[in-house]
Design a protein around this motif. Sequence first.
Motif, PDB file in Angstrom:
ATOM      1  N   PRO A 159       0.818  -1.217   0.000  1.00 35.96           N
ATOM      2  CA  PRO A 159       0.000   0.000   0.000  1.00 35.96           C
ATOM      3  C   PRO A 159       0.850   1.265   0.000  1.00 35.96           C
ATOM      4  O   PRO A 159       1.949   1.286   0.568  1.00 35.96           O
ATOM      5  CB  PRO A 159      -0.820  -0.132   1.288  1.00 35.96           C
ATOM      6  N   ASP A 160       0.348   2.306  -0.625  1.00 35.64           N
ATOM      7  CA  ASP A 160       1.122   3.531  -0.847  1.00 35.64           C
ATOM      8  C   ASP A 160       1.707   4.102   0.436  1.00 35.64           C
ATOM      9  O   ASP A 160       2.841   4.587   0.445  1.00 35.64           O
ATOM     10  CB  ASP A 160       0.243   4.584  -1.526  1.00 35.64           C
ATOM     11  N   ALA A 161       0.950   4.083   1.518  1.00 39.85           N
ATOM     12  CA  ALA A 161       1.405   4.729   2.755  1.00 39.85           C
ATOM     13  C   ALA A 161       2.341   3.851   3.574  1.00 39.85           C
ATOM     14  O   ALA A 161       2.880   4.302   4.580  1.00 39.85           O
ATOM     15  CB  ALA A 161       0.199   5.122   3.605  1.00 39.85           C
ATOM     16  N   ALA A 162       2.551   2.605   3.150  1.00 43.32           N
ATOM     17  CA  ALA A 162       3.346   1.673   3.941  1.00 43.32           C
ATOM     18  C   ALA A 162       4.828   1.818   3.634  1.00 43.32           C
ATOM     19  O   ALA A 162       5.232   1.966   2.482  1.00 43.32           O
ATOM     20  CB  ALA A 162       2.903   0.241   3.661  1.00 43.32           C
ATOM     21  N   ALA A 204     -11.999  -8.315   8.104  1.00 45.69           N
ATOM     22  CA  ALA A 204     -12.395  -6.978   7.692  1.00 45.69           C
ATOM     23  C   ALA A 204     -12.955  -6.305   8.940  1.00 45.69           C
ATOM     24  O   ALA A 204     -13.233  -6.971   9.941  1.00 45.69           O
ATOM     25  CB  ALA A 204     -13.453  -7.026   6.583  1.00 45.69           C
ATOM     26  N   PRO A 205     -13.131  -4.986   8.926  1.00 48.11           N
ATOM     27  CA  PRO A 205     -13.736  -4.338  10.087  1.00 48.11           C
ATOM     28  C   PRO A 205     -15.084  -4.965  10.444  1.00 48.11           C
ATOM     29  O   PRO A 205     -15.960  -5.116   9.590  1.00 48.11           O
ATOM     30  CB  PRO A 205     -13.892  -2.883   9.618  1.00 48.11           C
ATOM     31  N   GLY A 206     -15.229  -5.386  11.688  1.00 46.69           N
ATOM     32  CA  GLY A 206     -16.466  -6.007  12.151  1.00 46.69           C
ATOM     33  C   GLY A 206     -16.521  -7.514  12.008  1.00 46.69           C
ATOM     34  O   GLY A 206     -17.413  -8.153  12.570  1.00 46.69           O
ATOM     35  N   ALA A 207     -15.563  -8.122  11.293  1.00 51.64           N
ATOM     36  CA  ALA A 207     -15.625  -9.576  11.062  1.00 51.64           C
ATOM     37  C   ALA A 207     -15.515 -10.369  12.356  1.00 51.64           C
ATOM     38  O   ALA A 207     -16.068 -11.468  12.462  1.00 51.64           O
ATOM     39  CB  ALA A 207     -14.522  -9.988  10.089  1.00 51.64           C
ATOM     40  N   LEU A 208     -14.819  -9.841  13.356  1.00 53.63           N
ATOM     41  CA  LEU A 208     -14.656 -10.532  14.638  1.00 53.63           C
ATOM     42  C   LEU A 208     -15.393  -9.809  15.768  1.00 53.63           C
ATOM     43  O   LEU A 208     -15.093 -10.023  16.942  1.00 53.63           O
ATOM     44  CB  LEU A 208     -13.173 -10.668  14.991  1.00 53.63           C
ATOM     45  N   GLU A 248      -4.530 -10.073   0.787  1.00 50.80           N
ATOM     46  CA  GLU A 248      -5.544  -9.045   0.513  1.00 50.80           C
ATOM     47  C   GLU A 248      -6.042  -8.409   1.805  1.00 50.80           C
ATOM     48  O   GLU A 248      -6.167  -7.172   1.901  1.00 50.80           O
ATOM     49  CB  GLU A 248      -6.703  -9.660  -0.265  1.00 50.80           C
ATOM     50  N   ASP A 249      -6.327  -9.225   2.811  1.00 51.51           N
ATOM     51  CA  ASP A 249      -6.866  -8.694   4.061  1.00 51.51           C
ATOM     52  C   ASP A 249      -5.814  -7.912   4.835  1.00 51.51           C
ATOM     53  O   ASP A 249      -6.108  -6.848   5.418  1.00 51.51           O
ATOM     54  CB  ASP A 249      -7.414  -9.826   4.936  1.00 51.51           C
ATOM     55  N   VAL A 250      -4.583  -8.406   4.849  1.00 53.38           N
ATOM     56  CA  VAL A 250      -3.503  -7.682   5.523  1.00 53.38           C
ATOM     57  C   VAL A 250      -3.275  -6.332   4.853  1.00 53.38           C
ATOM     58  O   VAL A 250      -3.116  -5.306   5.527  1.00 53.38           O
ATOM     59  CB  VAL A 250      -2.214  -8.528   5.535  1.00 53.38           C
ATOM     60  N   ALA A 256      -3.724  -0.456   4.696  1.00 52.55           N
ATOM     61  CA  ALA A 256      -4.275   0.725   4.024  1.00 52.55           C
ATOM     62  C   ALA A 256      -5.190   1.518   4.952  1.00 52.55           C
ATOM     63  O   ALA A 256      -5.280   2.751   4.841  1.00 52.55           O
ATOM     64  CB  ALA A 256      -5.032   0.299   2.767  1.00 52.55           C
ATOM     65  N   ASP A 257      -5.856   0.829   5.886  1.00 50.48           N
ATOM     66  CA  ASP A 257      -6.728   1.501   6.855  1.00 50.48           C
ATOM     67  C   ASP A 257      -5.946   2.170   7.980  1.00 50.48           C
ATOM     68  O   ASP A 257      -6.539   2.820   8.842  1.00 50.48           O
ATOM     69  CB  ASP A 257      -7.700   0.494   7.474  1.00 50.48           C
TER      70      ASP A 257
END
Length: 337
Positions: A114-117, A147-151, A289-291, A296-297
């Motif tokens: 990701p760009d910011a990493a 993903a947000p909320g998955a757990l 993908e999830d990582v 990115a978040d």
Amino acid sequence: MRAVVYTESGDSSVLELVEREAPEPGPGEVRVRIVRAGVNPTDWKFRAGGMGKLAFPEIVPGQDGAGDVDAVGPGVTDLAVGDRVWTMLAQHTRPGGTAQELVVLPVANVAKLPDAASYDLGASLGVPAVTAHRALTTSEDGPDRLAPGALAGTTVLVAGGAGAVGNAAIQLARWAGATVISTVSSDEKAVLARAAGAQHVVNYRDGDTATAIRDLAPGGVDLVVEVAPAQNLRLDLGVIRPRATIAIYANNGGDEVTLSVRETFSTNARFQWVLLYTVGQEALRAAAEDVNAAVADGAYGVGDEHGLPLHHYPLERTAEAHAAVEDGAVGKVLIDL
């Protein structure tokens, strides 16, 4: 190009800095100019002969790294020269890992960064983050993707929250909405686990660990991310709820475990063994993908502020980097190219 190699098993002194011809990518492959390489326990265990005899006459160690694509082979369309990327399992089926200036890999073992990493973060993903993702996504009642909320509504117990995989598990579980309890062995490591995001930290050397965890999760924990089953399995069985999963990714503290059949029956527990080399490409790609989404978040990072101190070594001191990991360095050991 410069590369670190070994031709025999042994301690870190078998590592040698050499000059080699730059490899060329074939069909479905890319060449990555490594900026930063990560060092994991598996790197020194392979080198020391703990995984069996050497698979190749000469091996460049290193599963993880980050850098820039500088050449692509025929048929590659998802990556282009100049893309910033991170690697997974670079040395698994090949003689050339990431402790070299240029490495050729199949596109399946490379993910865009990701760009910011930073490259520091990219080189710290790979084994720790993908292992943590797998451990968090194999429960009977849980999600197979993060993903947000998955757990949300889930309580996760992370053993060894100051380790690299433990740190990754805490960060990913918190991003996915879990309540995280982590066990550690010192006050200093408790600080790191809290920095990673653990809401509750238990020092297992102080008092009754099972009681402390049960006080925090009276109904039992839903998922355990376990680094030391030989030492912790009875504890885990005592703090889980029915149908919980104990995901085991390492053998710290011993190779043998003893199970009480009756005690284990009563929990309906699932034991999930986690070894990245055989999880399959679908699981690796889902993790990447999830990582990346968590990165990115802004929910996944490295450094003291994220509970994972960084230790840098130049390529010519790769032997020292290996020795540091073997000696139990707290945080993430990186090689600067």
